[in-house]
Design a protein around this motif. Structure first.
Motif, PDB file in Angstrom:
ATOM      1  N   LYS A   1       4.419  -2.031  12.918  1.00  0.00           N
ATOM      2  CA  LYS A   1       5.661  -1.363  12.522  1.00  0.00           C
ATOM      3  C   LYS A   1       5.474  -0.576  11.240  1.00  0.00           C
ATOM      4  CE  LYS A   1      10.386  -2.173  11.002  1.00  0.00           C
ATOM      5  NZ  LYS A   1      11.398  -3.191  10.599  1.00  0.00           N
ATOM      6  N   LYS A   2       4.763  -1.167  10.273  1.00  0.00           N
ATOM      7  CA  LYS A   2       4.527  -0.476   9.000  1.00  0.00           C
ATOM      8  C   LYS A   2       3.724   0.799   9.225  1.00  0.00           C
ATOM      9  CE  LYS A   2       2.467  -1.041   4.423  1.00  0.00           C
ATOM     10  NZ  LYS A   2       1.700  -1.951   3.516  1.00  0.00           N
TER      11      LYS A   2
ATOM     12  N   VAL B   1       3.635 -11.982  15.069  1.00  0.00           N
ATOM     13  CA  VAL B   1       4.640 -11.410  14.159  1.00  0.00           C
ATOM     14  C   VAL B   1       3.958 -10.599  13.063  1.00  0.00           C
ATOM     15  CG1 VAL B   1       6.381 -11.961  12.409  1.00  0.00           C
ATOM     16  CG2 VAL B   1       6.394 -13.162  14.597  1.00  0.00           C
ATOM     17  N   GLY B   2       2.885 -11.182  12.503  1.00  0.00           N
ATOM     18  CA  GLY B   2       2.161 -10.474  11.452  1.00  0.00           C
ATOM     19  C   GLY B   2       1.593  -9.150  11.934  1.00  0.00           C
TER      20      GLY B   2
ATOM     21  N   GLN C   1       4.332  -6.679  12.491  1.00  0.00           N
ATOM     22  CA  GLN C   1       4.792  -6.128  11.220  1.00  0.00           C
ATOM     23  C   GLN C   1       3.862  -5.021  10.741  1.00  0.00           C
ATOM     24  OE1 GLN C   1       4.973  -9.809   8.995  1.00  0.00           O
ATOM     25  NE2 GLN C   1       7.201  -9.930   9.175  1.00  0.00           N
ATOM     26  N   LYS C   2       2.545  -5.247  10.900  1.00  0.00           N
ATOM     27  CA  LYS C   2       1.582  -4.221  10.507  1.00  0.00           C
ATOM     28  C   LYS C   2       1.726  -2.974  11.378  1.00  0.00           C
ATOM     29  CE  LYS C   2      -1.921  -7.382   8.670  1.00  0.00           C
ATOM     30  NZ  LYS C   2      -3.309  -7.898   8.814  1.00  0.00           N
TER      31      LYS C   2
ATOM     32  N   LEU D   1       8.334  -6.188  17.323  1.00  0.00           N
ATOM     33  CA  LEU D   1       8.458  -7.109  16.190  1.00  0.00           C
ATOM     34  C   LEU D   1       9.641  -8.050  16.388  1.00  0.00           C
ATOM     35  CD1 LEU D   1       7.667  -8.141  13.421  1.00  0.00           C
ATOM     36  CD2 LEU D   1       8.990  -6.265  12.400  1.00  0.00           C
ATOM     37  N   ASP D   2      10.738  -7.507  16.832  1.00  0.00           N
ATOM     38  CA  ASP D   2      11.916  -8.356  17.082  1.00  0.00           C
ATOM     39  C   ASP D   2      11.613  -9.415  18.142  1.00  0.00           C
ATOM     40  OD1 ASP D   2      13.346  -6.951  15.213  1.00  0.00           O
ATOM     41  OD2 ASP D   2      14.368  -5.664  16.671  1.00  0.00           O
TER      42      ASP D   2
ATOM     43  N   LYS E   1       9.333 -12.097  16.657  1.00  0.00           N
ATOM     44  CA  LYS E   1      10.110 -13.006  15.803  1.00  0.00           C
ATOM     45  C   LYS E   1      10.964 -13.948  16.640  1.00  0.00           C
ATOM     46  CE  LYS E   1      10.476 -10.100  11.656  1.00  0.00           C
ATOM     47  NZ  LYS E   1      11.399  -9.347  10.766  1.00  0.00           N
TER      48      LYS E   1
END
Length: 445
Positions: free
Chosen positions: A190-191, A183-184, A187-188, A76-77, A80
């Motif tokens: 990571k979640k 990124v999206g 994020q998913k 994710l980092d 981004k």
């Protein structure tokens, strides 16, 4: 949670295939019922407990989930950072846009200058005097031709520059959209990794909470007695006696109890069944706690406390079936466990369960109010002090038999009350099935 789902599956097996349950969950019975010719023996695959993870497996699951989460954070980092880099002038795509923009601006300026030169040349032709010589007219015409050629070339150059700028801008925009999608997705991921990690940690904590150190023994015996029938809407009192049958005092003794209405004939029961609808509220009182006290998820047991060698402790259980409930049958269920100051502990190797008939409420009368919370009157305790079967005269002159540990091997009807009682433990969030896991683990140690 996986462990709780496995335990819930055991409950579903209890109410749909009682023979499977009794062979799979020894926390609720010592003796397996004899398999009749029409009953298929439970296979290894039928035992929900066989899927119970070990401590090592749970720790490994936490480690793996942590690794996946850490990787998701890094991904994710990076995603981004890649998205943010597109805004920097030194990024190839952004630099291409900037260069194309400069070229397009220059081409636009060149076209403007060429158009102005053409207009000037055309005006010079128009302003030629009548006395102009053929040479002057030819020179003016040649100037217009040259200016028009230059204007056409400038226009073509501008079109090419504009097209190059558009393509460069589109490439940058597409890259930005793609990076945003990455990124999206990151994020998913990571979640999901975070949720998986939380679940793995919760599984481990839950496993460590229920522990593996306690085993079954006969130190704590429980016995139940009470009326054979109760009426919906009317509080009915049962008696529970817990006895220390060991050769020493037990420092902390707890008793668990719950009650269930058995489903009506033809009512489908499976793992999706909402057992909370069948739960019968149970309250308790004792010589030390005179007020009627409700069981909750946080306080799911009767705290007997220290129990001397050979001593018994009597508790009253008050059951109140919903006044709207139809006639049928119900079961009250109890078992005990202990823990000593030296760290030793154990769970009673049998249980007590009592089945009764439920009479529908008289529609012409309102439900009776519960007795005063502060004036609970002790009821006759079970005569048995070892947790075994006992015949005790009850209020109203009726008698009943409390069943403890061993069930008659006569088929599903004898085991169903046990399954529903276990289901009640899950529905109430009580400790019965938790202890099922702990007892099996201890037995295998």
């Amino acid at each position: 949670m996986k462990i709780r789902r496995i335990l819930a599956t055991a409950v579903a097996a209890a109410v749909t295939t009682p023979v499977v349950f009794l062979s799979a969950a020894p926390a609720f019975a010592d003796t397996k019922p004899t398999t009749s010719p029409s009953q298929k023996p439970a296979s290894h695959e039928d035992d929900p407990e066989d899927d119970m993870p070990s401590l090592e497996e749970l720790k490994a699951a936490v480690a793996l989930a942590q690794k996946e989460y850490d990787e998701a954070v890094v991904d994710l980092d990076k995603a981004k950072a890649d998205l943010k880099a597109l805004d920097k002038d030194d990024h190839p795509l952004k630099a291409a846009v900037l260069d194309a923009k400069k070229a397009a601006d220059a081409a636009a300026a060149a076209k403007t200058a060429a158009d102005e030169a053409l207009a000037k040349a055309e005006k010079a032709v128009a302003d030629l005097p009548e006395t102009a010589t053929d040479e002057e007219k030819k020179a003016a015409a040649d100037a217009v031709t040259a200016a028009k050629t230059a204007a056409d070339e400038a226009a073509a150059a501008k079109t090419a520059a504009d097209d190059k700028l558009k393509k460069a801008s589109t490439a940058l925009s597409d890259a930005s959209v793609a990076a945003s999608k990455v990124v999206g997705l990151a994020q998913k991921v990571k979640k999901a990794a975070s949720e998986k990690l939380d679940e793995a940690k919760e599984e481990l904590a839950f496993f460590e909470e229920i522990g593996e150190e306690c085993t079954e023994d006969s130190a704590v015996k429980v016995a139940l007695s009470g009326p054979k029938t109760l009426t919906a809407g009317k509080p009915t009192v049962f008696s529970l006696r817990v006895t220390n049958t060991s050769d020493h005092a037990l420092d902390v003794v707890n008793v668990f109890a719950n009650a269930m209405r058995q489903p009506a004939a033809g009512e489908e029961i499976d793992e999706e069944t909402d057992f909370t609808k069948l739960v019968i509220p149970v309250e308790w009182s004792s010589p030390d706690v005179l007020e009627w006290t409700s069981f909750t998820e946080e306080f799911d047991s009767i705290e007997v406390g220290k129990l001397a060698k050979g001593a018994s402790y009597d508790v009253k259980l008050r059951l109140t079936v919903d006044a709207k409930a139809a006639a049928g049958k119900g079961t009250v269920f109890a078992y005990g466990e202990y823990e000593n100051n030296d760290g030793s502990c154990g769970i009673g190797d049998d249980f007590a369960n009592l089945t009764f008939d439920i009479l529908a409420a008289d529609k012409g009368h309102k439900p009776e109010p519960k007795p005063s919370e502060t004036t609970a009157t002790p009821t006759p305790a079970p005569s048995a002090t070892t947790g075994g079967n006992s015949n005790t005269t009850q209020q109203g002159g009726s008698s009943n038999t409390s069943t403890n540990g061993t069930l008659a091997a006569t088929g599903a009807n004898d085991t169903l009350p046990l399954g529903y009682a276990a289901a009640g433990a899950v529905a109430l969030g009580a400790g019965a099935l938790v202890v099922a896991r702990r007892r099996k683990a201890g037995a295998q140690a």
